[in-house]
Design a protein around this motif. Sequence first.
Motif, mmCIF file in Angstrom:
data_model
loop_
_atom_site.group_PDB
_atom_site.id
_atom_site.type_symbol
_atom_site.label_atom_id
_atom_site.label_comp_id
_atom_site.label_asym_id
_atom_site.label_seq_id
_atom_site.Cartn_x
_atom_site.Cartn_y
_atom_site.Cartn_z
ATOM 1 N N ARG A 143 -61.447 14.111 13.285
ATOM 2 C CA ARG A 143 -61.800 12.791 12.755
ATOM 3 C C ARG A 143 -61.678 12.756 11.227
ATOM 4 N N ALA A 146 -57.971 12.784 10.248
ATOM 5 C CA ALA A 146 -57.393 11.465 10.502
ATOM 6 C C ALA A 146 -57.843 10.459 9.447
ATOM 7 N N THR A 150 -55.064 8.526 7.193
ATOM 8 C CA THR A 150 -54.922 7.075 7.319
ATOM 9 C C THR A 150 -55.355 6.353 6.053
ATOM 10 N N ALA A 195 -49.921 15.218 16.720
ATOM 11 C CA ALA A 195 -50.982 14.229 16.505
ATOM 12 C C ALA A 195 -50.948 13.702 15.072
ATOM 13 N N ASP A 198 -47.550 11.528 14.589
ATOM 14 C CA ASP A 198 -47.646 10.245 15.299
ATOM 15 C C ASP A 198 -48.604 9.294 14.586
ATOM 16 N N LEU A 199 -49.733 9.828 14.147
ATOM 17 C CA LEU A 199 -50.705 8.991 13.450
ATOM 18 C C LEU A 199 -50.139 8.462 12.138
ATOM 19 N N ARG A 202 -47.691 5.590 13.019
ATOM 20 C CA ARG A 202 -48.379 4.413 13.563
ATOM 21 C C ARG A 202 -49.205 3.706 12.490
ATOM 22 N N THR A 203 -49.799 4.498 11.601
ATOM 23 C CA THR A 203 -50.559 3.901 10.501
ATOM 24 C C THR A 203 -49.626 3.186 9.535
#
Length: 380
Positions: A143, A146, A150, A195, A198-199, A202-203
């Motif tokens: 978390r 991420a 982000t 992970a 991809d994040l 997508r962000t």
Amino acid sequence: MNEGTVIDRRGAIVGAGAVAAGAMLGGAAAATPGLHAIAATKGRAFGTCLSWSPKGADAGSLANPRYAALATRDCGIAVPENALKWQALRPSPAAYDFARFDAILRDAERAGMRMRGHTLLWHYDRWFPKWLVDHDFGKAPAREAARILTQHIRTVCARYAGRIYSYDVVNEAVDPADGSLRSTALSRAMGGAEAVLDLAFRTAREAAPKAELVYNDYMSWEAGNEKHRDGVLRLLAGFRTRGVPVDALGVQSHIGVFAPTDSIERLVATLSPDWRAFLDRVVGMGYRLVVTEFDVRDRGLPADIAVRDAGVAAFAKGYLDLMLSYPQLRDVLCWGMTDRYSWLRGFEPRPDGLPTRGAPYDASFRAKPIHAAMHAALAR
């Protein structure tokens, strides 16, 4: 890159035939349309990276009037060389320093250049800021990782909304040694590299919905790059399988002549089939192509400047002719327009200690045969 391609004088003279126009240096380049103007006639664009410097400094920036005159003549797009990387942009977890990139972007916009963003995530511990490598991700590491990622992407994209049309969202995530994905502080915290990547994409799509999103890497066409290319293909295929929003592959294109050869043309012909097979698979998955960081490493070429420049030009034209045969390729960018500021001089010096000559202009801002070769490739 593999070591070793030297071309002898006979081979260089053979290669020079394909780029005879390159014999006209300096003023001759000014008498013809610039590289971007030629590219635009084919629906393409040409550009370069830009550095930051104080006004008037001897540097590859638009704050240097001499370099600005050269760059604005030939370039319609630009990308920051270092100023948008985490090391420059984010000195601590809580702080951002946008001053240098703001200046680069402001000068580029005044010059009528569109801007690419490099890079939202250089997925390589070696190039992470120290605070990120050493970061304590706490009791919920996935978390926290991420959140950091982000927050960074959203902050950058929000600040430059509508002003950056294309982002290298992820840079160099594939290990060339075996084609695997690199392990980093972020991937270890999040339980795997996929992970993280991809994040990131997508962000970026959420934060910059109209921007082109690019995966950028330095896999190349020379022998020794097979595992790197295979790893990139697996990554791109995985993006498609997982529905990750990636628009294009950035092909850095730091190409080079590394081992003895009696003919540049034969060397190009030898390298082309495997490289074309790689590109065919990339575009077959629906990706566009971007040449993001073009230059030519000349460490294997002889000291003689005329021979060396002819070899560099012939090799560059063979490569660009192949790349530009793909309609999926729209943008071509050099990693610097003059040998005077080329990163290769410090990063990969020649064994004989002579200055490298892999950019379109020499250290005195005179156009070289490679400039004419690039002009001819873009015109075709």
